[in-house]
Motif scaffolding. Structure first.
Motif, PDB file in Angstrom:
ATOM      1  N   ARG A  16     -17.349 -32.515 -16.542  1.00  0.00           N
ATOM      2  CA  ARG A  16     -17.184 -33.299 -15.318  1.00  0.00           C
ATOM      3  C   ARG A  16     -17.300 -32.419 -14.080  1.00  0.00           C
ATOM      4  O   ARG A  16     -17.858 -32.837 -13.066  1.00  0.00           O
ATOM      5  CB  ARG A  16     -15.828 -34.016 -15.341  1.00  0.00           C
ATOM      6  CG  ARG A  16     -15.787 -35.227 -16.269  1.00  0.00           C
ATOM      7  CD  ARG A  16     -14.571 -36.083 -15.977  1.00  0.00           C
ATOM      8  NE  ARG A  16     -13.333 -35.375 -16.261  1.00  0.00           N
ATOM      9  CZ  ARG A  16     -12.690 -35.424 -17.417  1.00  0.00           C
ATOM     10  NH1 ARG A  16     -13.200 -36.153 -18.413  1.00  0.00           N
ATOM     11  NH2 ARG A  16     -11.576 -34.771 -17.600  1.00  0.00           N
ATOM     12  N   LYS A  17     -16.774 -31.195 -14.178  1.00  0.00           N
ATOM     13  CA  LYS A  17     -16.831 -30.281 -13.027  1.00  0.00           C
ATOM     14  C   LYS A  17     -18.262 -29.902 -12.715  1.00  0.00           C
ATOM     15  O   LYS A  17     -18.680 -29.875 -11.555  1.00  0.00           O
ATOM     16  CB  LYS A  17     -16.011 -29.030 -13.300  1.00  0.00           C
ATOM     17  CG  LYS A  17     -15.965 -28.066 -12.124  1.00  0.00           C
ATOM     18  CD  LYS A  17     -14.583 -27.597 -11.901  1.00  0.00           C
ATOM     19  CE  LYS A  17     -14.513 -26.686 -10.695  1.00  0.00           C
ATOM     20  NZ  LYS A  17     -13.854 -27.328  -9.582  1.00  0.00           N
ATOM     21  N   VAL A  18     -19.063 -29.569 -13.745  1.00  0.00           N
ATOM     22  CA  VAL A  18     -20.471 -29.207 -13.536  1.00  0.00           C
ATOM     23  C   VAL A  18     -21.237 -30.381 -12.928  1.00  0.00           C
ATOM     24  O   VAL A  18     -22.024 -30.218 -11.995  1.00  0.00           O
ATOM     25  CB  VAL A  18     -21.116 -28.769 -14.869  1.00  0.00           C
ATOM     26  CG1 VAL A  18     -22.625 -28.630 -14.710  1.00  0.00           C
ATOM     27  CG2 VAL A  18     -20.517 -27.446 -15.329  1.00  0.00           C
ATOM     28  N   LEU A 252      -2.812 -27.974  -5.073  1.00  0.00           N
ATOM     29  CA  LEU A 252      -4.121 -28.338  -4.524  1.00  0.00           C
ATOM     30  C   LEU A 252      -5.008 -27.111  -4.349  1.00  0.00           C
ATOM     31  O   LEU A 252      -6.198 -27.132  -4.692  1.00  0.00           O
ATOM     32  CB  LEU A 252      -3.933 -29.058  -3.186  1.00  0.00           C
ATOM     33  CG  LEU A 252      -5.230 -29.455  -2.463  1.00  0.00           C
ATOM     34  CD1 LEU A 252      -6.068 -30.393  -3.338  1.00  0.00           C
ATOM     35  CD2 LEU A 252      -4.914 -30.127  -1.117  1.00  0.00           C
ATOM     36  N   GLU A 253      -4.446 -26.037  -3.810  1.00  0.00           N
ATOM     37  CA  GLU A 253      -5.222 -24.808  -3.634  1.00  0.00           C
ATOM     38  C   GLU A 253      -5.738 -24.286  -4.964  1.00  0.00           C
ATOM     39  O   GLU A 253      -6.879 -23.827  -5.072  1.00  0.00           O
ATOM     40  CB  GLU A 253      -4.366 -23.746  -2.941  1.00  0.00           C
ATOM     41  CG  GLU A 253      -4.100 -24.033  -1.470  1.00  0.00           C
ATOM     42  CD  GLU A 253      -3.212 -22.978  -0.839  1.00  0.00           C
ATOM     43  OE1 GLU A 253      -2.465 -22.301  -1.595  1.00  0.00           O
ATOM     44  OE2 GLU A 253      -3.260 -22.827   0.398  1.00  0.00           O
ATOM     45  N   THR A 254      -4.915 -24.364  -5.997  1.00  0.00           N
ATOM     46  CA  THR A 254      -5.321 -23.907  -7.329  1.00  0.00           C
ATOM     47  C   THR A 254      -6.413 -24.793  -7.908  1.00  0.00           C
ATOM     48  O   THR A 254      -7.384 -24.323  -8.508  1.00  0.00           O
ATOM     49  CB  THR A 254      -4.119 -23.879  -8.276  1.00  0.00           C
ATOM     50  OG1 THR A 254      -3.070 -23.072  -7.707  1.00  0.00           O
ATOM     51  CG2 THR A 254      -4.502 -23.272  -9.628  1.00  0.00           C
ATOM     52  N   ARG A 278       2.297 -34.830 -12.463  1.00  0.00           N
ATOM     53  CA  ARG A 278       3.130 -35.534 -11.488  1.00  0.00           C
ATOM     54  C   ARG A 278       2.730 -35.159 -10.049  1.00  0.00           C
ATOM     55  O   ARG A 278       2.624 -36.028  -9.178  1.00  0.00           O
ATOM     56  CB  ARG A 278       4.610 -35.223 -11.728  1.00  0.00           C
ATOM     57  CG  ARG A 278       5.543 -36.051 -10.842  1.00  0.00           C
ATOM     58  CD  ARG A 278       7.004 -35.872 -11.231  1.00  0.00           C
ATOM     59  NE  ARG A 278       7.461 -34.493 -11.058  1.00  0.00           N
ATOM     60  CZ  ARG A 278       7.706 -33.653 -12.064  1.00  0.00           C
ATOM     61  NH1 ARG A 278       7.541 -34.051 -13.325  1.00  0.00           N
ATOM     62  NH2 ARG A 278       8.126 -32.424 -11.828  1.00  0.00           N
ATOM     63  N   HIS A 279       2.500 -33.851  -9.836  1.00  0.00           N
ATOM     64  CA  HIS A 279       2.074 -33.399  -8.503  1.00  0.00           C
ATOM     65  C   HIS A 279       0.701 -33.992  -8.133  1.00  0.00           C
ATOM     66  O   HIS A 279       0.498 -34.436  -6.993  1.00  0.00           O
ATOM     67  CB  HIS A 279       2.006 -31.871  -8.455  1.00  0.00           C
ATOM     68  CG  HIS A 279       3.341 -31.202  -8.481  1.00  0.00           C
ATOM     69  ND1 HIS A 279       4.359 -31.551  -7.617  1.00  0.00           N
ATOM     70  CD2 HIS A 279       3.820 -30.204  -9.274  1.00  0.00           C
ATOM     71  CE1 HIS A 279       5.422 -30.787  -7.869  1.00  0.00           C
ATOM     72  NE2 HIS A 279       5.119 -29.961  -8.874  1.00  0.00           N
ATOM     73  N   ILE A 280      -0.195 -34.010  -9.092  1.00  0.00           N
ATOM     74  CA  ILE A 280      -1.531 -34.576  -8.841  1.00  0.00           C
ATOM     75  C   ILE A 280      -1.417 -36.066  -8.546  1.00  0.00           C
ATOM     76  O   ILE A 280      -2.073 -36.591  -7.632  1.00  0.00           O
ATOM     77  CB  ILE A 280      -2.467 -34.327 -10.037  1.00  0.00           C
ATOM     78  CG1 ILE A 280      -2.731 -32.819 -10.212  1.00  0.00           C
ATOM     79  CG2 ILE A 280      -3.788 -35.069  -9.852  1.00  0.00           C
ATOM     80  CD1 ILE A 280      -3.546 -32.471 -11.442  1.00  0.00           C
ATOM     81  N   LYS A 290      -7.845 -41.583  -7.031  1.00  0.00           N
ATOM     82  CA  LYS A 290      -7.510 -42.089  -8.360  1.00  0.00           C
ATOM     83  C   LYS A 290      -7.380 -41.010  -9.427  1.00  0.00           C
ATOM     84  O   LYS A 290      -6.829 -41.264 -10.489  1.00  0.00           O
ATOM     85  CB  LYS A 290      -8.576 -43.096  -8.807  1.00  0.00           C
ATOM     86  CG  LYS A 290      -8.766 -44.270  -7.857  1.00  0.00           C
ATOM     87  CD  LYS A 290      -7.504 -45.099  -7.695  1.00  0.00           C
ATOM     88  CE  LYS A 290      -7.722 -46.297  -6.783  1.00  0.00           C
ATOM     89  NZ  LYS A 290      -6.483 -47.073  -6.575  1.00  0.00           N
ATOM     90  N   SER A 291      -7.911 -39.816  -9.163  1.00  0.00           N
ATOM     91  CA  SER A 291      -7.931 -38.799 -10.209  1.00  0.00           C
ATOM     92  C   SER A 291      -7.967 -37.412  -9.593  1.00  0.00           C
ATOM     93  O   SER A 291      -8.037 -37.252  -8.358  1.00  0.00           O
ATOM     94  CB  SER A 291      -9.171 -38.985 -11.104  1.00  0.00           C
ATOM     95  OG  SER A 291     -10.358 -38.817 -10.339  1.00  0.00           O
ATOM     96  N   ARG A 292      -7.905 -36.418 -10.460  1.00  0.00           N
ATOM     97  CA  ARG A 292      -7.995 -35.030 -10.021  1.00  0.00           C
ATOM     98  C   ARG A 292      -9.343 -34.778  -9.349  1.00  0.00           C
ATOM     99  O   ARG A 292      -9.407 -34.157  -8.279  1.00  0.00           O
ATOM    100  CB  ARG A 292      -7.804 -34.107 -11.226  1.00  0.00           C
ATOM    101  CG  ARG A 292      -8.135 -32.647 -10.975  1.00  0.00           C
ATOM    102  CD  ARG A 292      -8.048 -31.881 -12.278  1.00  0.00           C
ATOM    103  NE  ARG A 292      -8.594 -30.545 -12.148  1.00  0.00           N
ATOM    104  CZ  ARG A 292      -8.724 -29.686 -13.149  1.00  0.00           C
ATOM    105  NH1 ARG A 292      -8.352 -30.043 -14.380  1.00  0.00           N
ATOM    106  NH2 ARG A 292      -9.227 -28.483 -12.946  1.00  0.00           N
TER     107      ARG A 292
END
Length: 308
Positions: A16-18, A252-254, A278-280, A290-292
């Motif tokens: 997904r990242k690529v 978020l920075e990470t 939970r943080h996300i 809706k997602s990361r």
């Protein structure tokens, strides 16, 4: 089973990242192309406005130049060489004044000088002493030369052929002086003071209009070398805008910098996966995502546009 599940999750995250990075790269490339085209179009409009402005100003200053030359050639007054010192001094003073506050006052100062020169022409038309026109001409000529040189050099950085536009100010001034200087001097040299005054005032009105348009166009641009806001400052604004906690900011920075899976990111932050999720989730709620991946995409879009 747990190992296979985590491995599959890792592969899906990387895939997904690529895919996201490729899509984002294409979007950025398209936006950059559209932005450049818009900038070129705006720069061309600014160039046209600037050329007309310089042509109108040249009519005023070339007329003053012709008046000075005419009086000198007729033997009414011997100008000599000393007044040229005023030209040199005015050029240096113009360079200093134009650079104040990152050249934000350049147009205003030049407009004031043009107004002074226009008043000077009206005064001479009414038969006042020639020495006034002589002093004003040499003082204003330096300002005018520095203005059109600086304006076109700044504009050349935004054009596709900067080497052509860098010297366009001198070319425009010389061409207009050759074509229009004699015409305006003939009008000025006539005996009808009322018509002369009307022509001078109309000319100044057009200078004012195009100077205002040029100032409006130019004030929206940034000069070459203007520094951009740092990434840290943008993150700070984002955190303030959406009221993120200190821990959420770290998460978020990470997420923005790391291509690791959820488990590895949780280990890096010394928190559990449940806490990371939970943080996300909290940041998704605050940013209406809706997602990361949606959170990351939203941040980059917000970062680029500067608004939510």
């Amino acid at each position: 089973n747990l190992y296979l599940e985590e491995n599959a999750e890792s592969q899906n995250e990387k895939s997904r990242k690529v895919k996201y990075e490729k899509t984002e790269s294409k979007n950025i490339e398209c936006k950059n192309t559209a932005s450049k085209n818009a900038e070129y179009k705006n720069s061309r409009i600014t160039a046209i406005v600037l050329i007309i402005t310089i042509m109108l100003m040249a009519c005023i200053f070339s007329t003053l130049d012709n008046i000075v030359t005419y009086y000198h050639s007729k033997g009414i007054m011997d100008i000599g060489q000393y007044p040229r010192l005023l030209l040199a001094i005015s050029g240096v003073v113009a360079g200093v004044l134009f650079d104040l506050k990152e050249r934000k006052l350049m147009c205003l100062i030049m407009y004031s000088v043009t107004l002074l020169s226009t008043i000077c022409m009206l005064v001479i038309t009414m038969g006042e002493p020639f020495i006034i026109g002589l002093v004003v001409f040499y003082l204003s000529a330096g300002f005018f030369s520095v203005f059109f040189t600086t304006a076109f050099v700044n504009l050349s950085f935004e054009m596709k052929t900067p080497e052509l536009w860098a010297g366009m100010g001198r070319a425009t001034n010389n061409l207009c002086a050759a074509l229009m200087g004699t015409v305006f001097f003939s009008l000025f040299n006539s005996t009808n003071m009322l018509s002369n005054s009307i022509v001078i005032i109309i000319l100044f009105v057009f200078v004012s209009i195009f100077m205002a348009i040029y100032y409006g166009k130019n004030s929206k641009k940034s000069y070459v070398g203007e520094s951009l806001e740092s990434d840290d400052k943008k993150m700070e604004h984002f955190v303030q805008q959406f009221s993120l906690s200190k821990r959420e900011c770290e998460v978020l920075e990470t997420l923005l910098k790391s291509d690791k899976n959820v488990k590895e990111i949780a280990q890096e932050l010394y928190i559990s996966r449940a806490a990371l999720y939970r943080h996300i989730s909290n940041m998704n709620e605050k940013t209406d995502t809706k997602s990361r991946e949606g959170l990351i995409k939203f941040y980059y879009q917000w970062e680029k546009s500067g608004k939510n």
